[in-house]
Design an enzyme around this catalytic site. Structure first.
Site, PDB file in Angstrom:
ATOM      1  N   HIS A  14      42.303  40.616  45.496  1.00  9.26           N
ATOM      2  CA  HIS A  14      43.530  39.909  45.100  1.00  9.26           C
ATOM      3  C   HIS A  14      43.210  38.788  44.101  1.00  9.26           C
ATOM      4  CE1 HIS A  14      47.581  38.107  45.962  1.00  9.26           C
ATOM      5  NE2 HIS A  14      46.946  37.030  45.534  1.00  9.26           N
ATOM      6  N   GLU A  15      42.301  37.915  44.491  1.00  6.00           N
ATOM      7  CA  GLU A  15      41.989  36.776  43.615  1.00  6.00           C
ATOM      8  C   GLU A  15      41.340  37.249  42.324  1.00  6.00           C
ATOM      9  OE1 GLU A  15      43.389  34.086  44.178  1.00  6.00           O
ATOM     10  OE2 GLU A  15      43.957  34.471  46.253  1.00  6.00           O
ATOM     11  N   HIS A  24      44.012  38.102  39.878  1.00  3.20           N
ATOM     12  CA  HIS A  24      44.464  36.909  39.139  1.00  3.20           C
ATOM     13  C   HIS A  24      43.459  36.563  38.045  1.00  3.20           C
ATOM     14  CE1 HIS A  24      47.889  35.742  41.558  1.00  3.20           C
ATOM     15  NE2 HIS A  24      47.195  35.546  42.658  1.00  3.20           N
ATOM     16  N   HIS A  51      43.917  38.584  35.068  1.00  2.00           N
ATOM     17  CA  HIS A  51      45.102  38.139  34.333  1.00  2.00           C
ATOM     18  C   HIS A  51      44.705  37.013  33.366  1.00  2.00           C
ATOM     19  CE1 HIS A  51      49.713  37.214  34.933  1.00  2.00           C
ATOM     20  NE2 HIS A  51      49.475  37.816  33.798  1.00  2.00           N
TER      21      HIS A  51
HETATM   22 ZN   LIG Z   1      47.840  35.344  44.656  1.00  2.00          ZN
END
Ligand SMILES: [Zn+2]
Length: 685
Positions: free
Chosen positions: A476-477, A480, A483
């Site tokens: 998940h991290e 990011h 991104h």
């Molecule tokens: Zn998040």
């Protein structure tokens, strides 16, 4: 402020002039005592740049106003990036004291910019003439966002209201800093020290982590339950001693709720009152209406429209589960209704009964090193990225890993820093942030991003083994981080994760899907001792048990999201927030045996700053998108379909906030999704 810092060498200060290899700051030259003076000088320098833009006698142009504004304050951005990184990941008394001063000072500074009448007049002039300026779509979008941002920050208020709003912003910033510090204090102060005889039911990796935690607190030979999720959650799932589960659970949900020095109830009450006043000043019906104005959801009604049906389904599923848990409890001789400290324990038993599946059985296959390799492998297959570890580069703590990220052609793209292990100087949770954003305006900049996790540190010489949830968190991290690292934008203010809050969890939640695709499991989910792949039947049981706890997980999440919205969707703040929390939950029909994922006194997302206030729902809003986005790969039959991956890169990971999120999503997928795929993914359909 008196002009005493004129001689301060800001440009060559180690906090600003990043001279370590790969464009990193030289952390060895950065001392905690240096921040205060550097902040003062950088705030002053930024103020002068702003004044010069506002006082420019020439009429406003994109270059002399919008671009000048975007590129101003870079020394301040650099100092602040390092400061907030350390304040979250490795703090101490000096930094904490400074944080309580810096947070309000920064709020004051940015309020003054947002309410600078001469500066806004120039932005307003450009905005009125926007159709005649021949702007490219990204620049037009940035101009509009900037103009709206000024208006939402009070640029059009009268002088008295502006002054009051600036006071409110400053006080809110101080309250947020104190809130976070109180939670950290409660988390690092509390530990339950146990002997070997108290450990019945606990799996070996948890015992090792508890021994390490006790050692770290000066109690070698003991076993410590701490309030780190990596320890408390498995402890609650496995500890056979009900009294110990109760004690640990009560400490966990009592963080920030203690009537003592670190009590957050008064901070919450004051924060909510100030937020309600701020919304009134700016002409909004509630603080939620103000905060949602620039999101995909746009209104509180739209948020409730998503959450209410999910809540009903989740409660129904949780009630079914509870009946089963009660049956197992009775079989163990518990003749009372199960309590919140029993739920995870009996749920674990039920999982064993239904799927012969124990989360702990997966851990040997999720060695941290292998999960990192899997994460990088997916980024290579989807986006052609290459990762090279730079062991010689030091950062804010010796546990931090440093990677140079290259494109497929070997060109430098980004730096990725990762800080995986829990320690008392780190706040709880997991997050991504950046030291440097990516943009091409002016001289341009390449990204430096970082991930922070709170995995239990293994004893020296032992490998770190992750649960499935922890491995997902790492993915998940890292989503990011991608991104940030894949960002290809012109304007700094729309770089990377600078997008609507309910869109920002799309790249992260979407990335989680690739952890369990067969190609990745086969290659990386290898037993840490034997190197053997995960047995197919274990992988099948893992898949079968995927949504086993959907009722519990959705109830604990949605309760937090609904309480967050209830607090902020009113025109007046409640006087007693904890009573309001209890009444809201009771009105919702919250099951007694499940607690909110984040209770109000330690709800960092919502009260340690403004990031996710009236915004915790965002995870679920983004989940509607990520469930649908991954279906695109499932429909293609190839989880690494090159054409889809390129569309995903271009329209989502690289695009930052260069266009409206709906437009970006539709460019990738062709249409907007309904919540059905999300409900199905959660096992609630
Ligand atoms: Zn998040």
């Amino acid at each position: 402020m008196p002009d005493t810092n004129a001689a301060f060498a800001l440009e060559t200060h180690p906090l600003v002039d990043w001279t370590a290899p790969c464009g990193l700051p030289d952390f060895a030259r950065i001392r905690d005592e240096d921040f205060a003076e550097a902040f003062d000088a950088a705030l002053l320098a930024h103020r002068r740049e702003i004044d010069a833009i506002a006082a420019n006698p020439e009429s406003a142009t994109i270059d002399n106003t919008l671009a000048a504004l975007e590129l101003a304050g870079q020394p301040l951005s650099r100092i602040a990036a390092i400061f907030w990184c350390k304040a979250g990941a490795h703090t101490n008394d000096v930094l904490q004291a400074l944080e309580r001063e810096i947070a309000p000072a920064m709020a004051r500074h940015f309020s003054a910019i947002a309410m600078n009448a001469a500066l806004f007049a120039r932005i307003d002039d450009l905005y009125r003439r926007r159709d005649a300026l021949g702007l490219d779509p990204e620049t037009a979008h940035v101009l509009e966002k900037t103009w709206k941002g000024f208006v939402r920050s009070g640029a059009r208020l009268g002088e008295a209201d502006k002054a009051r709003l600036a006071e409110i912003n400053e006080e809110l910033a101080g309250l947020g800093a104190q809130f976070g510090q109180n939670v950290l204090a409660d988390e690092s102060d509390w530990a339950l020290f146990l002997d070997e005889a108290d450990l019945d039911g606990l799996p070996e990796p948890l015992r090792a982590a508890m021994a390490e935690a006790a050692d770290g607190r000066g109690r070698k030979g003991c076993f410590a339950v701490t309030l780190s999720r990596s320890i408390i959650e498995p402890f609650l799932a496995h500890a056979e001693r009900r009294d110990l589960r109760e004690a640990a659970f009560k400490a966990f949900v009592g963080r920030g709720d203690n009537r003592g020095k670190t009590d957050n109830a008064p901070i919450v009450a004051r924060t909510l009152a100030l937020r309600a006043e701020k919304a009134r000043l700016l002409g909004y019906a509630s603080y939620a209406a103000l905060k949602l104005d620039d999101t995909m959801a746009k209104t509180p009604e739209a948020v409730f429209g998503l959450l209410d049906p999910v809540w009903r389904e989740a409660k129904r599923k949780a009630a079914e589960d509870q009946a089963e848990l009660q049956r197992l409890a009775a079989a163990e001789g518990l003749n009372a209704p199960i309590a919140a400290w029993d739920w995870r324990y009996f749920q674990e038993k039920l999982r064993q009964e239904k799927f012969a599946f124990d989360d702990g059985a997966l851990k040997p296959f999720f060695r941290l090193e292998n999960v990192i390799a899997a994460c990088f492998d997916v980024a290579g297959r989807l986006f052609g990225l290459i990762f090279e570890e730079k062991k010689e580069l030091a950062t804010w703590h010796q546990d931090v890993r440093v990677f140079e990220v290259k494109n497929a052609d070997g060109a430098h793209r980004a730096m990725f820093l990762a800080d995986y292990f829990n320690r008392p100087s780190k706040r709880s949770g997991a997050w991504m942030s950046r030291l440097q954003a990516a943009w091409s305006l002016g001289e341009g900049a390449t990204p430096i991003v970082f991930n922070v996790m709170n995995f239990a540190k293994p004893p020296a010489g032992k490998p770190a083994l992750l649960s499935l949830d922890e491995a997902r968190t790492l993915f998940h991290e890292f989503g990011h981080a991608l991104h940030g690292m894949l960002s290809e934008v012109t304007w700094p203010s729309v770089s990377g994760t600078s997008v609507a809050r309910d869109f920002v969890e799309l790249p992260s939640q979407l990335y989680e899907h690739w952890l369990t695709v067969p190609q990745i499991l086969e290659k990386h989910a290898r037993h840490y001792e034997t190197g053997a792949p995960m047995p197919a039947e274990l992988a099948a049981r893992m898949e079968a048990a995927r949504n086993f706890d959907a009722g519990f997980a959705t109830v604990e999440f949605a309760a937090s999201a609904l309480v967050d919205m209830a607090f902020h969707a009113r025109s007046e703040a409640p006087e007693d927030p904890l009573r309001f929390e209890a009444e809201t939950l009771s009105g919702l029909g919250m099951p007694d045996a499940i607690a909110m994922r984040h209770r109000t006194p330690h709800f960092l997302h919502v009260f340690s700053g403004d990031g996710y206030s009236a915004g915790y729902y965002s995870y679920m809003w983004s989940e509607v998108l990520d469930a649908d986005a991954f279906s695109a790969f499932e429909e293609s039959g190839d989880p690494f379909d090159p054409a889809l991956a390129e569309k995903l890169r271009r329209h989502i990971y690289a695009a930052g906030g260069t266009a409206d999120p709906e437009a970006l999503y539709q460019a990738f997928r062709g249409q907007m999704p309904s919540p059905d795929a999300m409900m199905k993914k959660r096992g609630l359909a």
